[in-house]
Write a protein that holds these residues in place. Sequence first.
Motif, PDB file in Angstrom:
ATOM      1  N   THR A  45       0.977  -1.205  -0.068  1.00 41.02           N
ATOM      2  CA  THR A  45      -0.053  -0.371   0.236  1.00 41.02           C
ATOM      3  C   THR A  45       0.715   1.113  -0.266  1.00 41.02           C
ATOM      4  OG1 THR A  45      -0.117   0.317   1.681  1.00 41.02           O
ATOM      5  CG2 THR A  45      -1.900  -1.301   1.670  1.00 41.02           C
ATOM      6  N   VAL A  46       0.452   2.423  -0.135  1.00 41.75           N
ATOM      7  CA  VAL A  46       1.210   3.606   0.479  1.00 41.75           C
ATOM      8  C   VAL A  46       1.780   3.762   0.763  1.00 41.75           C
ATOM      9  CG1 VAL A  46      -1.417   5.128   0.223  1.00 41.75           C
ATOM     10  CG2 VAL A  46       0.909   6.064  -0.912  1.00 41.75           C
ATOM     11  N   GLY A  47       1.029   3.697   2.418  1.00 44.31           N
ATOM     12  CA  GLY A  47       1.866   3.100   3.629  1.00 44.31           C
ATOM     13  C   GLY A  47       1.974   4.484   4.317  1.00 44.31           C
ATOM     14  N   VAL A  48       0.849   5.740   3.763  1.00 45.60           N
ATOM     15  CA  VAL A  48       0.816   7.015   4.635  1.00 45.60           C
ATOM     16  C   VAL A  48      -0.505   7.223   4.962  1.00 45.60           C
ATOM     17  CG1 VAL A  48       2.626   8.150   4.217  1.00 45.60           C
ATOM     18  CG2 VAL A  48       1.682   8.480   2.504  1.00 45.60           C
ATOM     19  N   GLY A  49      -0.821   8.922   5.103  1.00 47.50           N
ATOM     20  CA  GLY A  49      -2.666   8.729   5.263  1.00 47.50           C
ATOM     21  C   GLY A  49      -2.566   8.575   6.930  1.00 47.50           C
ATOM     22  N   SER A 238       5.717  14.954  -4.379  1.00 49.24           N
ATOM     23  CA  SER A 238       6.332  14.482  -4.116  1.00 49.24           C
ATOM     24  C   SER A 238       6.691  14.513  -2.828  1.00 49.24           C
ATOM     25  CB  SER A 238       8.116  14.778  -4.471  1.00 49.24           C
ATOM     26  OG  SER A 238       8.328  15.040  -5.626  1.00 49.24           O
ATOM     27  N   ALA A 239       6.508  13.266  -1.744  1.00 52.53           N
ATOM     28  CA  ALA A 239       7.135  13.176  -0.760  1.00 52.53           C
ATOM     29  C   ALA A 239       7.895  12.065  -0.071  1.00 52.53           C
ATOM     30  CB  ALA A 239       4.934  12.588  -0.176  1.00 52.53           C
ATOM     31  N   LEU A 240       8.337  12.770   0.791  1.00 54.96           N
ATOM     32  CA  LEU A 240       9.075  11.470   1.501  1.00 54.96           C
ATOM     33  C   LEU A 240       8.836  11.597   3.051  1.00 54.96           C
ATOM     34  CD1 LEU A 240      12.615  13.411   0.648  1.00 54.96           C
ATOM     35  CD2 LEU A 240      11.950  10.709   0.436  1.00 54.96           C
ATOM     36  N   ALA A 241       8.488  10.072   3.397  1.00 59.88           N
ATOM     37  CA  ALA A 241       7.382   9.306   4.597  1.00 59.88           C
ATOM     38  C   ALA A 241       8.507   8.569   5.118  1.00 59.88           C
ATOM     39  CB  ALA A 241       6.672   8.825   4.327  1.00 59.88           C
ATOM     40  N   VAL A 242       8.496   8.747   6.863  1.00 60.24           N
ATOM     41  CA  VAL A 242       9.760   8.461   7.468  1.00 60.24           C
ATOM     42  C   VAL A 242       9.405   8.391   8.551  1.00 60.24           C
ATOM     43  CG1 VAL A 242      10.616  10.270   7.900  1.00 60.24           C
ATOM     44  CG2 VAL A 242      12.215   8.082   8.952  1.00 60.24           C
ATOM     45  N   GLN A 243       9.243   7.063   9.738  1.00 58.43           N
ATOM     46  CA  GLN A 243       8.826   6.762  11.081  1.00 58.43           C
ATOM     47  C   GLN A 243      10.134   7.046  11.757  1.00 58.43           C
ATOM     48  OE1 GLN A 243       6.815   3.314  10.782  1.00 58.43           O
ATOM     49  NE2 GLN A 243       5.542   4.485   8.622  1.00 58.43           N
ATOM     50  N   HIS A 271       3.062   4.734  19.929  1.00 57.98           N
ATOM     51  CA  HIS A 271       3.233   4.042  19.367  1.00 57.98           C
ATOM     52  C   HIS A 271       5.226   4.798  18.916  1.00 57.98           C
ATOM     53  CE1 HIS A 271       2.018   3.061  15.809  1.00 57.98           C
ATOM     54  NE2 HIS A 271       2.981   2.285  15.764  1.00 57.98           N
ATOM     55  N   ARG A 272       4.942   5.621  18.147  1.00 54.34           N
ATOM     56  CA  ARG A 272       5.967   6.206  17.116  1.00 54.34           C
ATOM     57  C   ARG A 272       5.540   7.577  16.681  1.00 54.34           C
ATOM     58  NH1 ARG A 272       3.892   6.063  12.261  1.00 54.34           N
ATOM     59  NH2 ARG A 272       2.787   4.573  11.505  1.00 54.34           N
ATOM     60  N   VAL A 273       6.103   8.401  15.487  1.00 55.12           N
ATOM     61  CA  VAL A 273       5.913   9.574  14.947  1.00 55.12           C
ATOM     62  C   VAL A 273       6.340   9.660  13.712  1.00 55.12           C
ATOM     63  CG1 VAL A 273       6.028  12.008  15.207  1.00 55.12           C
ATOM     64  CG2 VAL A 273       6.555  10.961  16.639  1.00 55.12           C
ATOM     65  N   GLY A 274       5.045   9.438  13.204  1.00 51.77           N
ATOM     66  CA  GLY A 274       4.793   9.750  11.625  1.00 51.77           C
ATOM     67  C   GLY A 274       5.211  10.889  11.009  1.00 51.77           C
ATOM     68  N   ASN A 275       6.472  11.145   9.932  1.00 54.32           N
ATOM     69  CA  ASN A 275       7.285  12.156   9.504  1.00 54.32           C
ATOM     70  C   ASN A 275       7.273  12.340   8.058  1.00 54.32           C
ATOM     71  OD1 ASN A 275       8.701  13.364  12.369  1.00 54.32           O
ATOM     72  ND2 ASN A 275       8.874  10.957  11.831  1.00 54.32           N
ATOM     73  N   GLY A 276       7.229  13.404   7.441  1.00 52.50           N
ATOM     74  CA  GLY A 276       7.188  13.472   6.037  1.00 52.50           C
ATOM     75  C   GLY A 276       7.560  14.829   5.476  1.00 52.50           C
ATOM     76  N   LEU A 307      10.409   7.540  -1.064  1.00 53.39           N
ATOM     77  CA  LEU A 307       9.821   8.406  -2.367  1.00 53.39           C
ATOM     78  C   LEU A 307       8.231   7.816  -2.504  1.00 53.39           C
ATOM     79  CD1 LEU A 307      10.672  10.871  -3.555  1.00 53.39           C
ATOM     80  CD2 LEU A 307      11.703   9.271  -4.972  1.00 53.39           C
ATOM     81  N   ILE A 308       7.757   8.930  -1.740  1.00 55.95           N
ATOM     82  CA  ILE A 308       6.669   8.670  -3.139  1.00 55.95           C
ATOM     83  C   ILE A 308       6.344  10.041  -4.029  1.00 55.95           C
ATOM     84  CG2 ILE A 308       4.061   8.377  -3.052  1.00 55.95           C
ATOM     85  CD1 ILE A 308       4.070   8.494   0.227  1.00 55.95           C
ATOM     86  N   ARG A 309       5.841   9.436  -5.452  1.00 47.23           N
ATOM     87  CA  ARG A 309       5.196  10.646  -6.308  1.00 47.23           C
ATOM     88  C   ARG A 309       4.321  10.949  -6.387  1.00 47.23           C
ATOM     89  NH1 ARG A 309      10.254  13.227  -6.585  1.00 47.23           N
ATOM     90  NH2 ARG A 309      11.580  11.831  -8.363  1.00 47.23           N
ATOM     91  N   TYR A 310       3.538  12.093  -6.799  1.00 49.56           N
ATOM     92  CA  TYR A 310       2.334  11.704  -6.987  1.00 49.56           C
ATOM     93  C   TYR A 310       1.789  12.590  -8.241  1.00 49.56           C
ATOM     94  CZ  TYR A 310       2.218  15.418  -3.191  1.00 49.56           C
ATOM     95  OH  TYR A 310       2.482  16.826  -3.060  1.00 49.56           O
ATOM     96  N   ARG A 311       0.780  12.944  -8.586  1.00 45.92           N
ATOM     97  CA  ARG A 311       0.032  14.027  -9.349  1.00 45.92           C
ATOM     98  C   ARG A 311      -1.931  14.433  -8.738  1.00 45.92           C
ATOM     99  NH1 ARG A 311      -1.606  12.352 -15.380  1.00 45.92           N
ATOM    100  NH2 ARG A 311      -2.419  14.632 -15.888  1.00 45.92           N
TER     101      ARG A 311
END
Length: 499
Positions: A45-49, A238-243, A271-276, A307-311
Amino acid sequence: MDQQTIRKVVIAGGGTAGWMAAAALARQLGPLLDITLVESEDIGTVGVGESTIPTARTFNALLGIDEPEFMRATQATFKLGILFENWGEVGDRYIHSFGQVGKSTWMGGFHHFWMQAKAQGFGGELGDYCFELKAAEQNKFFTGEESPLNYAYHLDAGLYGRFLRGMAERDGVRRVEGKIASVRQRSTDGYVEALVMESGDVVEGDLFVDCTGFRGLLIEQTLKAGFEDWGQWLPTNSALAVQTRSTEPAVPYTRAIAHKAGWRWKIPLQHRVGNGLVYSNAHMSDDEAKDLLMGEIEGETLIEPRLIRYRTGRRRKTWDKNVVALGLASGFVEPLESTSIHLIMIGVTRLMQLFPFAGVSQAVVDRYNRQADDELEKIRDFIILHYKATERTDSPFWDQVREMDIPDSLAQRIELFRQSAQVYQAPGELFQVDSWLQVLLGQRVTPQAYHQMGRLMPPQQLKQALDDLKRNIAGAVTRLPQHQAFLDGYCAPPVSRSA
Ligand SMILES: Cc1cc2nc3c(=O)[nH]c(=O)nc-3n(C[C@H](O)[C@H](O)[C@H](O)COP(=O)(O)OP(=O)(O)OC[C@H]3O[C@@H](n4cnc5c(N)ncnc54)[C@H](O)[C@@H]3O)c2cc1C
């Protein structure tokens, strides 16, 4: 009209959209339908949201979800709004809260009284009159029968999918694992008949819900519904996501921190922080973005940045023939106001309301698409506002968005506010007057005039009324527990927060 009876629903894709659709359809229309969901663990999955708005609670209520159980399962925290930093100008901070600001009258919004007060030298900050905003500022939270706080959630996207999957499967949804190799269409009219799996299995259906993410396997790759690009107004792509591990108690708001070519999110979970980092790759390279993100996040990283590229834009038709697209397959406006999960919820709710039991009719399809278009356009305008109404001049990105032409619908709203302090919520629009107000003022749009109803009160009476309101809110916030302490008692999992 196609008179085929619709019973077999096939959901392609098992991300947040797929499992939300499966859980809702099964819970609400289960006895009338035969539902199959196809997903591929290899594709993932896209893994964010992970940040939502208060309508998430409506969706949970629709599904009969127990809140503490949901929060434990998804490691969720509460959200009272979004803290915007560096948007109007570097150093600016404002909260777009989910609350109401002051007490409005039939004649006009509360902010007209407040502006009258400011003109007379009192009144303080507008945020002093909003319970949610003051609670967020002080990291306070409570929910219960007598709590009027309006709130949403931050949740772990992967765990949310798993939670919904459990519900959907218990309600009878059949799950098929594997990659869809091709889509079979009826030769007569192009309706989708079946998904052909790489294994050779065939999954037949009457109605298909395309939840395959950005690729839009059915709606775009098969039916060629077309895409309307909104990149000229929302240039991030574009987005870069990291936990990361949590380093501090969870705050009850999302942080959206603007940088020279976009913005950064910080979403606290149990349990953690989502960053992007969201950025325009025409204004910032991927390497530069990675350095910026990694330099600014706090706490040990738990995954490599992804890295997530989107339109940005929407499908020209979100429902075409017997395919309804939900989630990223239906279009995407960037996540600044956490609206995508809401749009999935609204989409699946509308599908249930208009469900074509007797066969797909063009009138129903048109109705569905018109409503979807309308909702998304208004959300788009609200998000563009954050970029257009800026005084930042420190980078080519901000110069571009500050100077860009914007949709007339938004230009008129900004001008209306600038000239008269008038704000409105259009019919069917998600964002309410208080949202527009908080963001317009937060983005430094200053009205030249306002309604004079405040002058109907003697200044002393106006001051007394505002002081009372402010004092009541401050007192109520003082009595609330800290957000983290409340979470610990309400829904903490049986492991420590840093585990
Ligand atoms: C950077 C970013 C940040 C975001 N932040 C937020 C936020 O804070 N709040 C919010 O509301 N929304 C946010 N969103 C949007 C949110 O992530 C999505 O709306 C949500 O996750 C739904 O995604 P999806 O299910 O449509 O797609 P995906 O998660 O991509 O799922 C697609 C599914 O289709 C399956 N699939 C695809 N092709 C095949 C195939 N050939 N065969 C079999 N299966 C297939 C995949 O395996 C997967 O299960 C964000 C989006 C982005 C890009």
